[in-house]
Design an enzyme around this catalytic site. Structure first.
Site, PDB file in Angstrom:
ATOM      1  N   ARG A 104       0.909  -1.325  -0.085  1.00  0.00           N
ATOM      2  CA  ARG A 104      -0.242  -0.044  -0.136  1.00  0.00           C
ATOM      3  C   ARG A 104       0.776   1.591   0.228  1.00  0.00           C
ATOM      4  NH1 ARG A 104      -5.019   0.944   2.462  1.00  0.00           N
ATOM      5  NH2 ARG A 104      -4.748  -0.807   3.790  1.00  0.00           N
ATOM      6  N   THR A 108      -0.889   7.495  -1.363  1.00  0.00           N
ATOM      7  CA  THR A 108      -2.089   7.724  -1.292  1.00  0.00           C
ATOM      8  C   THR A 108      -3.232   6.501  -0.649  1.00  0.00           C
ATOM      9  OG1 THR A 108      -1.413   5.865  -3.081  1.00  0.00           O
ATOM     10  CG2 THR A 108      -1.486   8.187  -3.854  1.00  0.00           C
ATOM     11  N   ASP A 200      -5.039  -9.782  12.428  1.00  0.00           N
ATOM     12  CA  ASP A 200      -3.704  -9.848  10.613  1.00  0.00           C
ATOM     13  C   ASP A 200      -3.471 -10.946  10.557  1.00  0.00           C
ATOM     14  OD1 ASP A 200      -1.377  -9.487   9.478  1.00  0.00           O
ATOM     15  OD2 ASP A 200      -1.863  -6.783   9.604  1.00  0.00           O
ATOM     16  N   ASP A 203       0.244 -11.151  10.028  1.00  0.00           N
ATOM     17  CA  ASP A 203       1.131 -12.026  11.387  1.00  0.00           C
ATOM     18  C   ASP A 203       0.464 -12.360  12.037  1.00  0.00           C
ATOM     19  OD1 ASP A 203       2.806  -9.366  10.399  1.00  0.00           O
ATOM     20  OD2 ASP A 203       0.995  -8.015  12.074  1.00  0.00           O
TER      21      ASP A 203
HETATM   22  N1  URA Z   1      -5.709  -7.667   6.797  1.00  0.00           N
HETATM   23  C1  URA Z   1      -6.001  -8.699   8.030  1.00  0.00           C
HETATM   24  O1  URA Z   1      -4.908  -9.676   7.993  1.00  0.00           O
HETATM   25  N2  URA Z   1      -6.772  -8.719   8.638  1.00  0.00           N
HETATM   26  C2  URA Z   1      -7.644  -7.492   8.286  1.00  0.00           C
HETATM   27  O2  URA Z   1      -9.079  -8.078   9.976  1.00  0.00           O
HETATM   28  C3  URA Z   1      -7.711  -7.307   8.023  1.00  0.00           C
HETATM   29  C4  URA Z   1      -6.900  -6.948   6.861  1.00  0.00           C
END
Ligand code: URA
Length: 209
Positions: A104, A108, A200, A203
């Site tokens: 990302r 922007t 996430d 992660d």
């Molecule tokens: N990406 C993720 O890993 N978790 C989310 O909740 C949203 C995007």
């Protein structure tokens, strides 16, 4: 919401609860993500075209079915999509694997492609784009755009958890791309995380919390 298939099998629901739980550690998270991906692969491959072939059983000659056409391509969106590849390959072992990476742009907020390596002939293959989380839809839309630009015609998006906002965005941008998900969650929060979600996914898969 259109063109979205929720695969709400009891085994999938049970496994989803395990990965949603914040006390599930990296190894179990990774294993269970692959187990769910395997079950999703079964549903996603339901409509693969078949053709007749002649074989001989130990008893007689017979005409039977085999999968027709070019090999499927599994396309993980880096990095979290990698967590679903082995599970999908368990069921579709001859599939090719193409990788696409998006980051990302912090100014922007738009997704930018930084890596794309596809097998030959994606215009004649079915692509299964995999990413555990369909949140805003930004990276999935950018990935589909990039693959269409390279000639891809037939694509399905396979995720574990989808937000209604992301589904809407995909439907608007790419109504031809069917979405397969294990769950549709309540909403995105103000940080673009899915709630209740699982945190996430990248992660948790790679232990980079
Ligand atoms: N990406 C993720 O890993 N978790 C989310 O909740 C949203 C995007």
């Amino acid at each position: 919401m259109e063109n979205v298939h929720v695969i709400d099998h009891p085994l999938i629901q049970h496994k989803l609860t395990i990965i949603r739980d914040k006390n599930t550690g990296t190894k179990d998270f990774r294993d269970v993500v692959n187990e769910i991906a395997r079950l999703l692969a079964y549903e996603v491959s339901r409509e693969l075209p078949l053709k007749d072939i002649e074989i001989e059983t130990p008893l007689v000659k017979t005409t039977q079915k085999t999968i027709a056409g070019k090999k499927v391509v599994i396309v993980p969106i880096l990095r979290a999509g990698l967590g679903m590849v082995d599970g999908m390959l368990d069921l579709i072992p001859a599939a090719r694997v193409g990788h696409i990476g998006m980051y990302r742009n912090e100014e922007t907020m738009e997704p930018v492609e930084y890596f794309c390596k596809m097998p030959q002939g994606i215009d004649e293959r079915e692509l299964l784009i995999v990413d555990p989380m369909l949140a805003t839809g930004g990276s999935a839309i950018a990935a589909i755009d990039a693959l269409k630009k390279r000639g891809a015609k037939e694509m399905k998006l396979v995720v574990l958890v989808a937000a209604p906002e992301g589904i809407k965005k995909i439907n608007e941008a790419h109504p031809d791309v069917a979405i397969y998900t294990a769950a549709i969650d309540e909403k995105l929060n103000d940080k673009a995380y899915i709630e209740p979600g699982l945190g996430d996914a990248g992660d948790r898969l790679f232990g980079t919390l």
